[in-house]
Write an enzyme that holds these catalytic residues in place. Structure first.
Site, PDB file in Angstrom:
ATOM      1  N   SER A 180     -49.767  33.251 131.540  1.00 50.95           N
ATOM      2  CA  SER A 180     -50.982  33.840 130.923  1.00 50.95           C
ATOM      3  C   SER A 180     -52.233  33.397 131.678  1.00 50.95           C
ATOM      4  O   SER A 180     -53.058  32.659 131.140  1.00 50.95           O
ATOM      5  CB  SER A 180     -51.067  33.494 129.434  1.00 50.95           C
ATOM      6  OG  SER A 180     -50.791  32.148 129.154  1.00 50.95           O
ATOM      7  N   SER A 221     -47.026  28.217 137.250  1.00 51.26           N
ATOM      8  CA  SER A 221     -45.580  28.135 137.403  1.00 51.26           C
ATOM      9  C   SER A 221     -45.244  26.717 137.902  1.00 51.26           C
ATOM     10  O   SER A 221     -45.919  26.195 138.797  1.00 51.26           O
ATOM     11  CB  SER A 221     -45.120  29.186 138.425  1.00 51.26           C
ATOM     12  OG  SER A 221     -43.745  29.058 138.653  1.00 51.26           O
ATOM     13  N   GLY A 222     -44.281  26.078 137.282  1.00 54.14           N
ATOM     14  CA  GLY A 222     -43.893  24.731 137.693  1.00 54.14           C
ATOM     15  C   GLY A 222     -44.674  23.622 137.001  1.00 54.14           C
ATOM     16  O   GLY A 222     -44.435  22.434 137.260  1.00 54.14           O
ATOM     17  N   ARG A 261     -49.602  42.166 133.530  1.00 61.24           N
ATOM     18  CA  ARG A 261     -49.659  40.820 132.945  1.00 61.24           C
ATOM     19  C   ARG A 261     -50.393  40.903 131.604  1.00 61.24           C
ATOM     20  O   ARG A 261     -49.990  40.265 130.626  1.00 61.24           O
ATOM     21  CB  ARG A 261     -50.406  39.849 133.877  1.00 61.24           C
ATOM     22  CG  ARG A 261     -49.642  39.480 135.137  1.00 61.24           C
ATOM     23  CD  ARG A 261     -50.370  38.310 135.801  1.00 61.24           C
ATOM     24  NE  ARG A 261     -50.089  38.181 137.217  1.00 61.24           N
ATOM     25  CZ  ARG A 261     -49.504  37.117 137.767  1.00 61.24           C
ATOM     26  NH1 ARG A 261     -49.110  36.112 137.023  1.00 61.24           N
ATOM     27  NH2 ARG A 261     -49.331  37.055 139.068  1.00 61.24           N
ATOM     28  N   ASN A 293     -48.042  42.312 129.135  1.00 66.45           N
ATOM     29  CA  ASN A 293     -47.041  41.277 128.856  1.00 66.45           C
ATOM     30  C   ASN A 293     -47.573  40.296 127.808  1.00 66.45           C
ATOM     31  O   ASN A 293     -46.907  40.006 126.801  1.00 66.45           O
ATOM     32  CB  ASN A 293     -46.736  40.552 130.174  1.00 66.45           C
ATOM     33  CG  ASN A 293     -45.715  39.438 130.047  1.00 66.45           C
ATOM     34  OD1 ASN A 293     -44.717  39.585 129.364  1.00 66.45           O
ATOM     35  ND2 ASN A 293     -45.979  38.316 130.701  1.00 66.45           N
TER      36      ASN A 293
END
Ligand SMILES: Nc1ncnc2c1ncn2[C@@H]1O[C@H](COP(=O)(O)OS(=O)(=O)O)[C@@H](OP(=O)(O)O)[C@H]1O
Ligand SMILES: Nc1ncnc2c1ncn2[C@@H]1O[C@H](COP(=O)(O)OP(=O)(O)O)[C@@H](O)[C@H]1O
Length: 279
Positions: free
Chosen positions: A183, A111-112, A156, A159
């Site tokens: 992922s 993330s980021g 996850r 997903n």
């Protein structure tokens, strides 16, 4: 050998025989507890058929391209008595129309790390070249199709499986599908790769150190995770398994990050070199 329709619930490590018209060979694979077939990298479409062979329960994947016996019913996961319906217009026709080749650009990273930003820059660059792409962003897909899923490992995995399946449909439509998703687990990414013909899954790793992502923290999520207000946050208290052998690595080098446009152009060059930008 008599094929008959069975309710088939794949179990971990189940051995299956794979027979394809394009490969003309028999391979043995493991199915890790789902209907996805890890490691299968053959061109063509497949249906899973449950068969009873000499009293044992074996699943056979039959290449339906060229399958003369159109009346055979199949079982895939919990879907029993189903039959693939073929249309006269195929992926090649759609690719000619679009003057490009359908594929999946899979952008993975913390993330980021800049996944969504690069995905948008890439989509924009392709658009200006007259190429059709579509972005499946993890955050966005979780607003709809995947809003029933949490961030537990099994959710996850589901997903990623769903996003992989949707991306495969876009690629079959002839579209360059850009998936930008954390992922974090290698196995889930590899399962998506295995859904597509060899070469059509382009894995892009955002190689940006955790400290950089955390310093950016545009949504304040790392701060919440460090304060114990979000559990199981990737990079903090949930693992990120970086790719071992992906097609493209976009690196944050020596304290400096290339601009999103520069990163996107690296991907465009790859697509050009591999012939994806023409039919
Ligand atoms: N626990 C936890 N771990 C990681 N990320 C979290 C978590 N909770 C919420 N978020 C936010 O959800 C975005 C990631 O969704 P994904 O669908 O890409 O995640 S995953 O692939 O299923 O791991 C991710 O978006 P990006 O920042 O764009 O990566 C976060 O904003
Ligand atoms: N190449 C880059 N250089 C500097 N900052 C970037 C770059 N790419 C993205 N950013 C910034 O980093 C933050 C996270 O980017 P984002 O695309 O939302 O990441 P992710 O989708 O991986 O969570 C945003 O504030 C964005 O503006």
């Amino acid at each position: 050998m008599q094929a008959k329709s069975l309710q088939w619930a794949p179990s971990p490590g189940l051995r299956v025989g794979v027979e394809t018209s394009s490969l003309s060979q028999l391979a043995v694979l493991n199915l890790p507890g789902g209907a996805s077939v890890n490691g299968l990298k053959a061109r063509g479409l497949f249906v899973v058929k449950a068969m009873e062979v000499e009293g044992s329960r074996t699943a056979s994947l039959k290449g339906h391209a060229g399958n003369k016996n159109g009346s055979l019913l199949s079982s895939v996961g919990n879907s029993t008595n189903i039959k693939w319906h073929e249309c006269s217009l195929n992926k090649t026709d759609r690719q000619k129309l679009l003057k490009q080749k359908g594929c999946v650009i899979w952008i993975t990273g913390l993330s980021g790390s800049g996944k969504s930003t690069v995905a948008c820059a890439l989509g924009g660059s392709l658009y200006h070249r007259g190429k059709l792409s579509y972005i499946l962003d993890g955050d966005n897909v979780r607003h709809g199709l995947n809003c029933d899923l949490s961030f537990k490992a099994e959710d996850r995995a589901e997903n990623i499986r769903r996003i992989g399946e949707v991306a495969k449909l876009f690629a079959d439509a002839g579209v360059i599908c850009i998936a930008s998703v954390v992922s974090p687990y290698r196995r889930d990414r590899d399962a998506c790769r295995a859904m597509l013909p060899a070469g059509d899954f382009v894995e892009v790793f955002m190689d940006v150190p955790l400290q950089v992502c955390e310093a950016r923290d545009p949504k304040g999520l790392y701060k919440l995770a460090r304060a114990g207000k979000i559990e199981g946050f990737t990079g903090v208290d949930d693992p990120y398994e970086q790719p071992l052998d992906c097609e493209i690595v976009l690196s944050h080098k020596g304290g400096a990050c290339p601009s999103p446009c520069e990163m996107a152009e690296e991907v465009v060059s790859y697509l050009e070199d591999q012939g994806f930008l023409q039919a």
